[in-house]
Design a protein around this motif. Structure first.
Motif, mmCIF file in Angstrom:
data_model
loop_
_atom_site.group_PDB
_atom_site.id
_atom_site.type_symbol
_atom_site.label_atom_id
_atom_site.label_comp_id
_atom_site.label_asym_id
_atom_site.label_seq_id
_atom_site.Cartn_x
_atom_site.Cartn_y
_atom_site.Cartn_z
ATOM 1 N N ALA A 152 57.749 -54.231 98.807
ATOM 2 C CA ALA A 152 56.689 -54.792 99.657
ATOM 3 C C ALA A 152 57.279 -55.305 100.966
ATOM 4 C CB ALA A 152 55.957 -55.903 98.923
ATOM 5 N N VAL A 172 50.551 -54.864 103.803
ATOM 6 C CA VAL A 172 50.298 -54.689 102.372
ATOM 7 C C VAL A 172 49.183 -55.654 101.986
ATOM 8 C CG1 VAL A 172 51.242 -54.917 100.052
ATOM 9 C CG2 VAL A 172 52.663 -53.986 101.887
ATOM 10 N N GLU A 192 46.883 -55.674 96.462
ATOM 11 C CA GLU A 192 47.504 -54.445 95.949
ATOM 12 C C GLU A 192 48.319 -54.736 94.691
ATOM 13 O OE1 GLU A 192 50.380 -50.712 97.237
ATOM 14 O OE2 GLU A 192 49.584 -52.049 98.760
ATOM 15 N N ILE A 215 52.967 -49.602 98.712
ATOM 16 C CA ILE A 215 54.110 -49.973 97.871
ATOM 17 C C ILE A 215 54.447 -48.840 96.910
ATOM 18 C CG2 ILE A 215 55.026 -51.635 96.217
ATOM 19 C CD1 ILE A 215 53.238 -53.732 97.369
#
Length: 238
Positions: free
Chosen positions: A59, A87, A91, A176
């Motif tokens: 990440a 990100v 997630e 990711i």
């Protein structure tokens, strides 16, 4: 500032936040190029698993904070020279996702063995053939993989399960999972996965619910192992 232990709640985000703060404070060295401790050392100091640390590091790499150099280590990145990809806070971590898929898709495979019909097995067979064709052309067989797992859950005739599995699979498109796959997914690893898909399909075709569940569990366990392998075994991401 010493590392602090982490509560087991969306771990990779908590770990990433703490590492980001430590990087900003220069705890790992001054500026770009400073090397972070090894994954296993971070896991021990934080009191978490290595897979959770791996998800956090990926990440941070996606966000432009660090650079993973396979065979060498993880280094602080000069953020001014790299465009970061955001990100989403929601997630899922890839390795955590695989463990969740093991639980749910183990049961959908068992249900498919009990409820599935010939057309469902034929759809699985076509999906495997697509995977094989793509792998033979040195293309990652993601389309065939998606079709295979959706064919299994379609055999369960349950819209909630179908939407759940589709959501699981489509989360692979997140930054990711995409970045982690860039290090560990190869045509060779996919060929091993194709053999695992054959075993699942065969158990479902034989109406062997116990065998289908076990085959899916084995597939997910091996997938987890592939993404958890030593960085020395990773290929360099493009």
């Amino acid at each position: 500032m010493p590392l602090q232990s982490i509560e087991p709640r969306r771990l990779y985000r908590q770990i990433a936040d703490q590492l980001r703060a430590l990087i900003s404070q220069g705890e790992f060295g001054a500026g770009a190029g400073a090397r972070l401790p090894a994954e296993r050392d971070l896991a021990r100091q934080l009191g978490v698993s290595r897979p959770s640390v791996r998800e956090a590091l990926i990440a941070l790499e996606v966000e432009g904070w660090v650079e993973v150099r396979t065979g060498s280590g993880v280094y602080v990145q000069d953020r001014a020279q790299r465009t970061a990809e955001p990100v989403a806070a929601t997630e899922w971590g890839p390795l955590e996702l695989i463990r969740a898929r093991r639980v749910v898709e183990g049961e959908t495979a068992a249900l498919a063995a009990t409820l599935g019909r010939r057309k469902d097995v034929d759809a699985m067979t076509r999906a495997i053939a697509l995977m094989q064709d793509l792998a033979d052309r040195n293309v990652m067989p993601l389309d065939g993989d998606r079709a295979f797992h959706l064919a299994i859950v379609d055999a369960c005739d349950n819209a909630v399960l179908a939407e759940t599995v589709q959501g699981f699979w489509d989360s692979r498109n997140g930054p990711i999972f995409t970045r982690l796959g860039g290090y560990f997914e190869t045509v060779q690893s996919w060929r091993r996965a194709i053999a695992e898909h054959h075993a699942i399909r065969d158990a479902i075709a034989a109406q062997d619910a116990v065998g289908a569940r076990a085959a899916m569990h084995e597939h997910m366990d091996k997938s987890h192992m592939r993404f958890s392998a030593s960085w020395r075994r990773a290929k360099r991401a493009a």
